[in-house]
Enzyme design. Structure first.
Site, short mmCIF file in Angstrom:
data_model
loop_
_atom_site.label_atom_id
_atom_site.label_comp_id
_atom_site.label_asym_id
_atom_site.label_seq_id
_atom_site.Cartn_x
_atom_site.Cartn_y
_atom_site.Cartn_z
N GLU A 291 -11.35 -4.81 8.84
CA GLU A 291 -11.41 -4.07 8.13
C GLU A 291 -12.62 -4.13 7.36
OE1 GLU A 291 -9.46 -2.73 3.47
OE2 GLU A 291 -9.06 -4.55 4.03
N LYS A 355 -7.95 5.44 7.03
CA LYS A 355 -6.10 5.05 5.67
C LYS A 355 -5.69 5.90 4.79
CE LYS A 355 -5.80 0.95 2.41
NZ LYS A 355 -6.11 -0.32 1.89
N CYS A 408 -5.45 -3.02 5.56
CA CYS A 408 -5.05 -3.52 4.58
C CYS A 408 -3.21 -3.60 3.63
CB CYS A 408 -6.14 -3.61 3.46
SG CYS A 408 -5.92 -4.63 2.16
#
EC number: 2.3.1.269
Length: 534
Positions: A291, A355, A408
């Site tokens: 990430e 995301k 994440c």
């Protein structure tokens, strides 16, 4: 054991509060990195006896009658979440001058809020409370419901659901494929609470026998899934993709330092990507970076794309986390996304995914205008915070590999495995757990990621800046990986691809059926319809 139960039931005042907090804190030993699941047997046995003693005046209203039980559950939850989430404070110490003031909110405030769910779970169970095994069925149903609510209310935060304590190893993870992590949570509470029945004798034989059968079924299904159930046919040797997981272990303070040499960080990733395979292995088809591994806006840096092209062979693909900027037109602020790029051997971006589920106070600020006026800002310094994508879509790679991208902590949400996941044949999780250092946090995160692989029936490709990076099969078994704090890379071969479970709906259905069955047992026990229950 009856004498011990009586002592716990009758304990009062400060000692009672301390015992409830201690029982919750002790349960954390069942979670990573410890994995001592037997700890929860003691914790939930004590909790049941404390609830037995949570009496109120008959003249009290409904809230008054349930308040003592709620207080016991809240204290238990407070101990559990403080002991299980204290490491969140480590993220605030990365920039201690700016965020050290918020340590009490992270270490005590968040657990105090999360503990409300456990207080409600116990209060709900108290409504159906009886002297027999029905009370542990009610407690299991209450925890199952409240853990599910914890995953969906506001932005949701289902971290360290009780069920993970019953899933320390792949043998004990497989039930999640059928009833999901929340279903395992409900059954886990029933099993962990069963020893409390020995303290009151009533319903002990029936309740403990049922708990033993459930635990045996849990293990039995795990053994079947791992060793007897048919597995996907292996891919032909020349069709098996080799994935390189790059774990640079870049210090988080350096990643946030505006004066840091960002090119040096970038070159560290390139160097690890370019190294020759070890032991004469095949070169990787897919190289994965963690990430936000690209330390600048990639689309504004053609030189970086050229360097990537120089590093990759023509038939290689790079998957990398980066911040994506989207121009919205004159007079409109730029939008920033926490994203994943897929880049081919020519240095061309061929796919991207943003995301969807952002971290509150980390990636965006709730009530931004009000809190900004109070001087509160995001932990991650992005102008205006990150924007959330409207939906998640597959990353379709050349060769027919379809990856379901999760950035994440998106991977901790069981109910978000929806939509295009029916067409996926692997999960992709890019994360940066360097925020949390060498604490239990990254280990807990990794366990939850492995359980998502089991739930969906899909292998998991997971790359983390500081660890734990791994290729995990559809049964939660680690094929290859790099531990927390290691620097380097690992090449792993994907031997087979799964078609997955299709959607979350079967698991959700079985979870609610489990809840209904537990409530039915509680009601039957309360009314004394079955011999030996009361």
């Amino acid at each position: 054991m009856e004498r011990l139960a009586d002592r716990v039931i009758l304990v009062w005042g400060f000692k009672r509060s301390l015992l409830a907090i201690g029982a919750g804190a002790f349960a954390v030993l069942a979670l990573p990195p410890f994995g001592f699941f037997a700890a929860m047997f003691l914790s939930f046995t004590l909790l049941v006896w404390l609830i037995d003693g949570a009496a109120a005046s008959p003249e009290s209203g409904l809230i008054g009658r349930l308040w003592p039980a709620f207080a016991v559950g809240w204290l238990f939850g407070f101990g559990y979440f403080v002991a299980g989430l204290w490491w969140l404070g480590h993220a605030l110490l990365v920039d201690s001058e700016e965020f050290a003031w918020a340590l009490p909110l992270a270490i005590l405030g968040l657990p105090a809020c999360l503990a409300i769910f456990y207080g409600l779970a116990v209060a709900l169970a108290r409504i159906f409370w009886s002297d027999g095994m029905g009370r542990i069925a009610a407690l299991a149903a209450g925890f199952g419901l409240m853990e599910w609510l914890r995953s969906v209310i506001l932005t949701g935060f289902p971290w360290n659901a009780i069920g993970y304590g019953l899933m320390p190893v792949p043998l004990m993870m497989q039930s999640a494929h059928v009833i999901g992590a929340m279903g395992v949570t409900a059954l886990a509470v029933f099993v962990f609470s069963a020893p409390a029945l020995f303290g009151t004798r009533q319903g002990a034989r029936t309740g403990v026998a049922l708990a033993v059968l459930l635990f045996a079924a849990h293990l039995g299904y795990g053994a079947y899934a791992l060793y007897l159930a048919p597995r996907p046919a292996p891919l032909p040797e020349d069709k098996r993709p080799v994935v390189r997981l790059v774990q640079p272990d870049i210090d988080q303070a350096a990643k946030m330092d505006n004066d840091a040499d960002r090119n040096a960080i970038f070159e560290t990733h390139l160097k690890l990507s370019a190294e020759a395979p070890r032991n004469g292995g095949r070169k990787p088809n897919i190289i994965v970076w963690p990430e936000t591994s690209i330390p600048f806006i990639l689309t504004d840096n053609q030189d970086a794309l050229t360097r990537i092209a120089d590093t990759l062979d023509d038939d290689q693909i790079l998957i990398a986390g980066a911040v994506r900027a989207e121009e919205m037109g004159p007079g409109t602020p730029v939008r920033y996304y926490n994203s994943i790029y897929v880049i081919d051997g020519r240095g061309q971006i061929i796919a991207a995914s943003d995301k969807v589920h952002l971290v509150p106070f980390g990636e965006y600020l709730p009530l931004e205008e009000l809190l900004t006026e109070l001087g509160i800002q995001n932990v991650v310094e992005v102008p205006g915070g990150f924007s959330a994508a409207a939906s998640r879509h597959l990353l379709a790679l050349p060769g027919g590999l379809n990856l379901y991208p999760l950035i994440c902590y998106e991977i901790i949400f069981p109910d978000e495995m929806t939509g295009d996941i029916k067409d996926a044949n692997a999960l992709l999780n890019l994360t940066n757990d360097a925020w949390f250092g060498m604490t239990p946090g990254p280990y807990q995160h990794f366990l939850q990621a492995r359980v998502r692989a089991v739930e969906t029936g899909l292998p998991l490709i997971r790359d983390a800046n500081s660890g734990i990076s791994a290729l995990v099969n559809a049964h939660g078994e680690i094929i290859a990986g790099l531990d927390l704090g290691e620097t380097g890379f690992i090449d792993a071969t994907v031997d087979s691809l799964s078609e997955g479970f299709g959607s979350t709906y079967p698991r959700q259905t079985y979870f609610w059926l489990t809840e209904a069955l537990l409530i039915l047992i509680a009601l039957i026990s309360r009314e004394g319809f079955i011999f030996g229950l009361n």
